[in-house]
Write an enzyme that holds these catalytic residues in place. Structure first.
Site, PDB file in Angstrom:
ATOM      1  N   TYR A  27       0.915  -1.194  -0.030  1.00 36.37           N
ATOM      2  CA  TYR A  27       0.126  -0.143  -0.067  1.00 36.37           C
ATOM      3  C   TYR A  27       0.595   1.415  -0.009  1.00 36.37           C
ATOM      4  O   TYR A  27       0.679   2.197  -0.671  1.00 36.37           O
ATOM      5  CB  TYR A  27      -1.012  -0.222   1.122  1.00 36.37           C
ATOM      6  CG  TYR A  27      -1.719   1.333   1.254  1.00 36.37           C
ATOM      7  CD1 TYR A  27      -2.789   1.623   0.444  1.00 36.37           C
ATOM      8  CD2 TYR A  27      -1.407   2.148   2.386  1.00 36.37           C
ATOM      9  CE1 TYR A  27      -3.473   2.908   0.864  1.00 36.37           C
ATOM     10  CE2 TYR A  27      -1.992   3.316   2.628  1.00 36.37           C
ATOM     11  CZ  TYR A  27      -2.981   3.617   1.864  1.00 36.37           C
ATOM     12  OH  TYR A  27      -3.587   4.962   1.733  1.00 36.37           O
ATOM     13  N   VAL A  95      -5.159  -2.380   8.273  1.00 36.03           N
ATOM     14  CA  VAL A  95      -6.544  -2.992   8.165  1.00 36.03           C
ATOM     15  C   VAL A  95      -6.626  -3.521   6.833  1.00 36.03           C
ATOM     16  O   VAL A  95      -6.633  -2.990   5.882  1.00 36.03           O
ATOM     17  CB  VAL A  95      -7.669  -1.977   8.545  1.00 36.03           C
ATOM     18  CG1 VAL A  95      -8.964  -2.529   8.335  1.00 36.03           C
ATOM     19  CG2 VAL A  95      -7.644  -1.472   9.934  1.00 36.03           C
ATOM     20  N   GLY A 101     -13.053   1.147   6.587  1.00 34.49           N
ATOM     21  CA  GLY A 101     -14.167   1.891   6.507  1.00 34.49           C
ATOM     22  C   GLY A 101     -15.287   1.314   7.434  1.00 34.49           C
ATOM     23  O   GLY A 101     -16.441   1.918   7.618  1.00 34.49           O
ATOM     24  N   GLY A 103     -14.516   0.728  10.879  1.00 33.52           N
ATOM     25  CA  GLY A 103     -14.354   1.242  12.343  1.00 33.52           C
ATOM     26  C   GLY A 103     -13.292   0.422  13.061  1.00 33.52           C
ATOM     27  O   GLY A 103     -12.841   0.340  14.284  1.00 33.52           O
ATOM     28  N   TYR A 139      -6.709  10.295  11.684  1.00 34.94           N
ATOM     29  CA  TYR A 139      -6.240  10.259  13.114  1.00 34.94           C
ATOM     30  C   TYR A 139      -6.371  11.491  13.841  1.00 34.94           C
ATOM     31  O   TYR A 139      -6.485  11.833  14.902  1.00 34.94           O
ATOM     32  CB  TYR A 139      -4.549  10.283  12.660  1.00 34.94           C
ATOM     33  CG  TYR A 139      -4.089   8.937  12.179  1.00 34.94           C
ATOM     34  CD1 TYR A 139      -4.708   7.605  12.495  1.00 34.94           C
ATOM     35  CD2 TYR A 139      -3.001   8.828  11.335  1.00 34.94           C
ATOM     36  CE1 TYR A 139      -3.940   6.512  11.831  1.00 34.94           C
ATOM     37  CE2 TYR A 139      -2.275   7.949  10.607  1.00 34.94           C
ATOM     38  CZ  TYR A 139      -3.088   6.604  11.149  1.00 34.94           C
ATOM     39  OH  TYR A 139      -2.535   5.301  10.399  1.00 34.94           O
TER      40      TYR A 139
END
Length: 166
Positions: A27, A95, A101, A103, A139
């Site tokens: 990523y 994640v 998206g 949580g 953040y």
């Protein structure tokens, strides 16, 4: 997403952790820099002197499905001389794409805040790539404040070797 479980990683999670590290590096367009192996992670995370810890989040893709590994946070302690207290440093938060998206990142960050408070840490900090605007905004929505007056300096590879011989 209501069915999220967060737990400390075990040595059996090392292949999963390495997989998450590689996905994060991909990523960040840094996969070519990953030299970590299962052996290195096993020693560094679960050996005689562990240098870091990992928590794993598991979640359901659908309400009927089994829990599936969804993400991780790798962290370790640092120390603030000004505060005279330990701190918690988040090295990596990841994640998996199918769970973003929902949580899970927030739950991992919240769990680390709980750990920091339980361990009497006065700071909890991390860095974020400057181009990663969605993460930076996320953040900041949680109360994190960018520390633009501090510039990270790094010595690695040959520079580290050379410095160690001065």
């Amino acid at each position: 997403m209501s069915a999220v479980e967060i737990r400390p990683a075990t040595v059996e999670d090392v292949p999963l952790i390495l997989g998450f590290i590689k996905k994060l590096a991909e990523y960040e367009k840094l996969l070519h820099e990953v030299v970590a192996t299962e052996e290195l992670l096993t020693e560094s995370l679960f050996g005689a002197k562990p240098y870091a810890e990992v928590i794993i989040a598991s979640a359901r893709v659908t309400p009927e499905s089994e829990l599936k590994p969804a993400g991780m946070a790798l962290f370790f302690h640092n120390f603030s001389t000004f505060l005279g207290s330990p701190g918690l440093y988040l090295e990596d938060l990841f994640v998996d794409i199918e769970f973003r998206g929902k949580g899970i990142g927030k739950k991992l960050l919240t769990q680390l805040a709980v750990i920091a408070k339980e361990r009497s840490c006065k700071r909890y900090e991390w860095v974020c790539l400057d181009w990663n605007k969605p993460s930076r905004e996320f953040y900041e929505s949680l109360g994190a404040k960018p520390q633009s007056q501090w510039i990270i300096h790094r010595v690695e590879g040959k520079s580290l070797d050379d410095l160690a011989t001065l």
